[in-house]
Design a protein around this motif. Sequence first.
Motif, PDB file in Angstrom:
ATOM      1  N   LEU A 476      32.795  37.258  28.680  1.00  0.00           N
ATOM      2  CA  LEU A 476      33.491  36.196  27.453  1.00  0.00           C
ATOM      3  C   LEU A 476      34.669  36.827  26.990  1.00  0.00           C
ATOM      4  CD1 LEU A 476      33.568  33.798  25.306  1.00  0.00           C
ATOM      5  CD2 LEU A 476      32.775  35.294  23.783  1.00  0.00           C
ATOM      6  N   ARG A 477      34.756  38.001  27.348  1.00  0.00           N
ATOM      7  CA  ARG A 477      36.479  38.813  27.152  1.00  0.00           C
ATOM      8  C   ARG A 477      37.441  38.368  28.224  1.00  0.00           C
ATOM      9  NH1 ARG A 477      39.197  43.522  27.415  1.00  0.00           N
ATOM     10  NH2 ARG A 477      40.732  43.632  25.993  1.00  0.00           N
ATOM     11  N   GLN A 478      36.786  38.934  29.601  1.00  0.00           N
ATOM     12  CA  GLN A 478      37.307  38.408  30.275  1.00  0.00           C
ATOM     13  C   GLN A 478      37.753  36.740  30.882  1.00  0.00           C
ATOM     14  OE1 GLN A 478      35.255  40.021  33.792  1.00  0.00           O
ATOM     15  NE2 GLN A 478      36.482  39.163  35.416  1.00  0.00           N
ATOM     16  N   VAL A 479      36.790  35.980  30.516  1.00  0.00           N
ATOM     17  CA  VAL A 479      37.639  34.363  30.654  1.00  0.00           C
ATOM     18  C   VAL A 479      38.411  34.463  29.132  1.00  0.00           C
ATOM     19  CG1 VAL A 479      36.678  31.222  30.529  1.00  0.00           C
ATOM     20  CG2 VAL A 479      35.126  33.954  31.203  1.00  0.00           C
ATOM     21  N   LEU A 480      38.331  34.575  28.357  1.00  0.00           N
ATOM     22  CA  LEU A 480      39.354  34.274  27.016  1.00  0.00           C
ATOM     23  C   LEU A 480      40.615  35.101  28.019  1.00  0.00           C
ATOM     24  CD1 LEU A 480      37.013  34.785  23.678  1.00  0.00           C
ATOM     25  CD2 LEU A 480      38.049  32.681  24.901  1.00  0.00           C
ATOM     26  N   LEU A 481      40.909  36.153  28.484  1.00  0.00           N
ATOM     27  CA  LEU A 481      41.599  37.267  28.880  1.00  0.00           C
ATOM     28  C   LEU A 481      41.815  36.294  29.475  1.00  0.00           C
ATOM     29  CD1 LEU A 481      40.698  41.015  28.871  1.00  0.00           C
ATOM     30  CD2 LEU A 481      42.181  39.533  27.334  1.00  0.00           C
ATOM     31  N   ASN A 482      41.551  35.395  30.515  1.00  0.00           N
ATOM     32  CA  ASN A 482      42.670  34.656  31.991  1.00  0.00           C
ATOM     33  C   ASN A 482      42.455  33.914  31.065  1.00  0.00           C
ATOM     34  OD1 ASN A 482      41.896  32.562  33.601  1.00  0.00           O
ATOM     35  ND2 ASN A 482      42.129  33.864  35.106  1.00  0.00           N
ATOM     36  N   LEU A 483      42.405  32.921  30.530  1.00  0.00           N
ATOM     37  CA  LEU A 483      43.052  31.540  29.369  1.00  0.00           C
ATOM     38  C   LEU A 483      43.980  31.926  29.025  1.00  0.00           C
ATOM     39  CD1 LEU A 483      39.720  29.698  28.407  1.00  0.00           C
ATOM     40  CD2 LEU A 483      41.235  29.776  30.150  1.00  0.00           C
ATOM     41  N   VAL A 484      43.993  33.279  28.212  1.00  0.00           N
ATOM     42  CA  VAL A 484      45.472  33.421  27.419  1.00  0.00           C
ATOM     43  C   VAL A 484      46.313  34.212  28.368  1.00  0.00           C
ATOM     44  CG1 VAL A 484      46.131  35.095  25.531  1.00  0.00           C
ATOM     45  CG2 VAL A 484      43.646  34.338  24.955  1.00  0.00           C
ATOM     46  N   GLY A 485      45.870  34.859  28.730  1.00  0.00           N
ATOM     47  CA  GLY A 485      47.065  35.534  30.342  1.00  0.00           C
ATOM     48  C   GLY A 485      47.273  33.961  31.274  1.00  0.00           C
ATOM     49  N   ASN A 486      47.231  32.986  31.118  1.00  0.00           N
ATOM     50  CA  ASN A 486      47.711  32.045  31.868  1.00  0.00           C
ATOM     51  C   ASN A 486      48.374  31.579  30.732  1.00  0.00           C
ATOM     52  OD1 ASN A 486      47.129  32.413  34.368  1.00  0.00           O
ATOM     53  ND2 ASN A 486      45.185  31.114  33.566  1.00  0.00           N
ATOM     54  N   ILE A 553      37.405  31.894  38.848  1.00  0.00           N
ATOM     55  CA  ILE A 553      36.182  32.768  38.394  1.00  0.00           C
ATOM     56  C   ILE A 553      35.209  32.574  36.624  1.00  0.00           C
ATOM     57  CG2 ILE A 553      35.504  35.029  37.711  1.00  0.00           C
ATOM     58  CD1 ILE A 553      37.289  35.862  40.114  1.00  0.00           C
ATOM     59  N   ALA A 554      36.744  31.872  35.937  1.00  0.00           N
ATOM     60  CA  ALA A 554      36.669  31.347  34.084  1.00  0.00           C
ATOM     61  C   ALA A 554      35.360  30.452  34.896  1.00  0.00           C
ATOM     62  CB  ALA A 554      37.437  31.568  34.020  1.00  0.00           C
ATOM     63  N   ARG A 555      35.381  29.665  35.470  1.00  0.00           N
ATOM     64  CA  ARG A 555      34.584  28.405  35.191  1.00  0.00           C
ATOM     65  C   ARG A 555      33.507  29.365  36.097  1.00  0.00           C
ATOM     66  NH1 ARG A 555      32.756  25.473  38.801  1.00  0.00           N
ATOM     67  NH2 ARG A 555      34.770  26.044  40.842  1.00  0.00           N
ATOM     68  N   ARG A 556      32.814  30.197  36.962  1.00  0.00           N
ATOM     69  CA  ARG A 556      31.655  30.618  36.793  1.00  0.00           C
ATOM     70  C   ARG A 556      31.241  31.393  35.695  1.00  0.00           C
ATOM     71  NH1 ARG A 556      34.871  30.027  41.855  1.00  0.00           N
ATOM     72  NH2 ARG A 556      33.541  29.946  43.798  1.00  0.00           N
ATOM     73  N   PHE A 557      32.010  31.586  35.450  1.00  0.00           N
ATOM     74  CA  PHE A 557      31.255  32.513  34.371  1.00  0.00           C
ATOM     75  C   PHE A 557      30.843  31.992  33.297  1.00  0.00           C
ATOM     76  CE2 PHE A 557      33.770  37.134  35.220  1.00  0.00           C
ATOM     77  CZ  PHE A 557      32.709  37.330  36.270  1.00  0.00           C
ATOM     78  N   ALA A 558      31.872  31.116  32.837  1.00  0.00           N
ATOM     79  CA  ALA A 558      31.593  29.912  31.961  1.00  0.00           C
ATOM     80  C   ALA A 558      30.069  29.072  32.067  1.00  0.00           C
ATOM     81  CB  ALA A 558      32.107  28.812  31.585  1.00  0.00           C
ATOM     82  N   MET A 559      29.663  28.795  33.034  1.00  0.00           N
ATOM     83  CA  MET A 559      28.397  28.460  33.972  1.00  0.00           C
ATOM     84  C   MET A 559      27.405  29.758  33.875  1.00  0.00           C
ATOM     85  SD  MET A 559      29.885  26.159  37.000  1.00  0.00           S
ATOM     86  CE  MET A 559      28.240  25.725  37.969  1.00  0.00           C
ATOM     87  N   LEU A 560      27.996  30.497  33.615  1.00  0.00           N
ATOM     88  CA  LEU A 560      27.070  31.700  33.873  1.00  0.00           C
ATOM     89  C   LEU A 560      25.952  31.948  32.973  1.00  0.00           C
ATOM     90  CD1 LEU A 560      27.535  34.241  37.029  1.00  0.00           C
ATOM     91  CD2 LEU A 560      25.513  33.530  36.300  1.00  0.00           C
TER      92      LEU A 560
END
Length: 852
Positions: A476-486, A553-560
């Motif tokens: 979850l942290r990895q996905v949020l870091l990607n979204l916030v970083g973008n 990768i964020a989309r894949r992690f969200a699905m997982l």
Amino acid sequence: MTGTTEQLGKPWRRRGATVFALVCCVGMIAFMAWVLLRELEDVSTANSDNLQWSLAQADVEFLRFELAMQRALDDPLQVDQVRRRFDIFYSRVDTIENGLVFRELRRDPTYDEPRAVVRTFLQDTIPLIDGDDATLIAALPDLSERALAVSDEVRRFSLGGLAAFAEVSDARREDLVRTLILLAIVLAALLGGLVLVALAMFRLSQLAIRRSDEVRRTSARMRTIVETSQDAIIVANRRGEILEFNPAAEKIFEVSRADALGQRVAELVLPERSRTKARDTYFRFMNDGARDSGEALHLEVTAKTQGGREFPAEVAVNHAEDASGGQVHVIYMRDISRRRAAENDLTEARDRALAGERAKAEFLAVMSHEMRTPLNGLLGSMQLMRDQSVSDRQQELLNRMEFSGRLLLSLVNDVLDLAKYEAGRIDIVRKPFSVPRLLDGVIETTAPLATKNGNALDWRWEGTPVDGAVGDPRRLRQVLLNLVGNAVKFTRAGTVEIEAEVIGASDPQLEFRVIDSGVGIAHEDLDRIFRDFETLDSSYARQAGGTGLGLGIARRFAMLMGGEIGVESEPGEGSLFWLRLPFAPADLSEGTPSDAETAPSPAIRPLDILLVEDNEINRLVAREFLEADGHTVTEAVNGRAGVEWANARRFDAILMDVSMPVMDGPEAARTIRSGDGPSKTAPIIAVTAHALPEEIAAFRQAGMPHCVSKPLDRNALQKTLAEVAGGAPVAADAAVPLADKPSDAPLIEAENLERFRDGSAVALLDRSVAEINWDIDRIAEGTLAPADLQQVVHKCAGTCGVFGFSALRRALAAVETDLKRGAPVAPERLHALSVLWDKTRDTLEDWRVAQP
């Protein structure tokens, strides 16, 4: 025969001419009807009224303009009304001058002369109207007099337009009458054409009689087609007795037509074991109603030739009526031996592809180690240098180096996360975590970049706040870091905010919304941004860079994690990325689980540590890390030397590199554990870039329960040593972060070389260049045994990676991979390494000359 063809062709040509004439008439009628509608519209009352109203309204608006000027002379505060009335009058005149409906009026001199006077008045008055209030108020007396003088021309302009319009309307009515007359003529012609068509249809009926003869000739041609078909065509009666047997069937089944006629189809073309299955399939097909539907039965069977050869065949069966009204069965059979062979080849190719995927996974595991080896030297040296007193210039260079290293590490992790997902080797954990603490960590991590771009960054709850949740906080942290970083990268001097909310009652979800005021995304790009290696072409995108893997990768992690991710955006209006995950509350009253990624490094007692590492620069970085924390370090250059040291004395902990010459890390660990030396029970920490679960399990089986990742991170190393010193158990899901194969790179990366410009670093660079030169010569000779060659290539590749000799590093890594797989390496590839090293060395010398 030629005369007959010409006779048949003439009626068709005449019919074609008649039809063409009718089509032309219909087209002309349609065109004239359109013209008529246009003219009716032009002379319609609504348009006439509108035209007359526009002309009359111009006179009225001019009078209102004069009245507004009189009021403004009495009350200067009414000057805005003067501008308003002037603008309305100007709009009326402009509509008359430029509108299509007044085009013909402008050609009439009676109308055009006063129009010119009015236009001159308007053009002269515009500067006063557009000027300031004081100028306009001062000019009102003179402007009122000029308006009074022009008022008669305005009236002439209006009356002249109305008179001219009356004349134009009369002319249009005359045109309409002429159009109606012409339309009547065309309709009469169409009627005549229909009579001609009736005659043509009569002739066609005669032609149909002659066509019946052609049908008989067509049947003869169809027989020819059947006889020349490549597929076997068999006609049988209801008892299965063969009535027809085409030449292709004779060839396929190796039996003549004369011998085949009268025999039963199944007994002639099918082996005995296939007959029962074919017969059952056929009767089931007939009983399902296919007999009356006209459908054909398709199946695959094993057929046989008269000589006994069996082959796979594709069969289609249908029924038809013969000349006497009885039912016959038509059977098409095709030899599909070649197709089956092709399918077998495809299956074999698929198996080879799967083997290739496994080989790729092994390759990625190796590359993860090799990529992190130079990163260990790069990032570790920077952390050590920050402990020293450095100048502003050196601090700037450190910042630049650290940025490049962290960027490379993020790219490595992104690509290997993708590979690991595709291999199905990413496991999602479910454990309690604190949502506010996780969001605080995301804000803290991305705050420096937000500050650099002038952005305000914060998070807040929507609705009722929650503290604990159950899920995978790392992913979850990895996905949020990607979204916030973008969001931070694509926003300048704006705001970026995270909203968290629990939505839904019966099936609650935890929704995170990352909202920014940045550049936004075009509608057609909203789906594309979640694809791999997709980047948008904007100025910010070029500045921010990236591989385009993060959102994929964020989309894949969200699905997982059982959730979904999406975006809403408008160009120039910012973006809203949302992430929804299943929500299960957690009770954190007994304490929040520790966050290993954000917790401060614990202070521990000084330890006596054995460092086993074959790369000199990596040993240098690790030793300075450890000695800076007060630990005592003993170095070993390979696994065997590490075993000897462990058997000679007691160490508090052993740092063991995995890939080394002479003896690798796992073998050395097993040897230490199976011996009776003083360090038999000492904790052994694997130092590796390998990250696949089975490799982590192999390390544990070898006696290395703890792992740290290359490149070495000082905080991570301190925490691992604290666990070792405190006897903490190893987490079941502990894993080393992934790395990946390098991207395309130049001969040298100057940023890596910046730290080797002064003092002892220059000597280290010179010595390393000499070692690379010696190693490349040995490799290019092609006389080393495979095992020795692999060791030299591994050592040389590690050194090249540390100094930023990227192209040579990549070529050496490819050779090492082939050697590990046992594949032969062509002498030409080894010689090419020497050529590449010469180019790299020349580029290095150019860099040295350019330094101040």
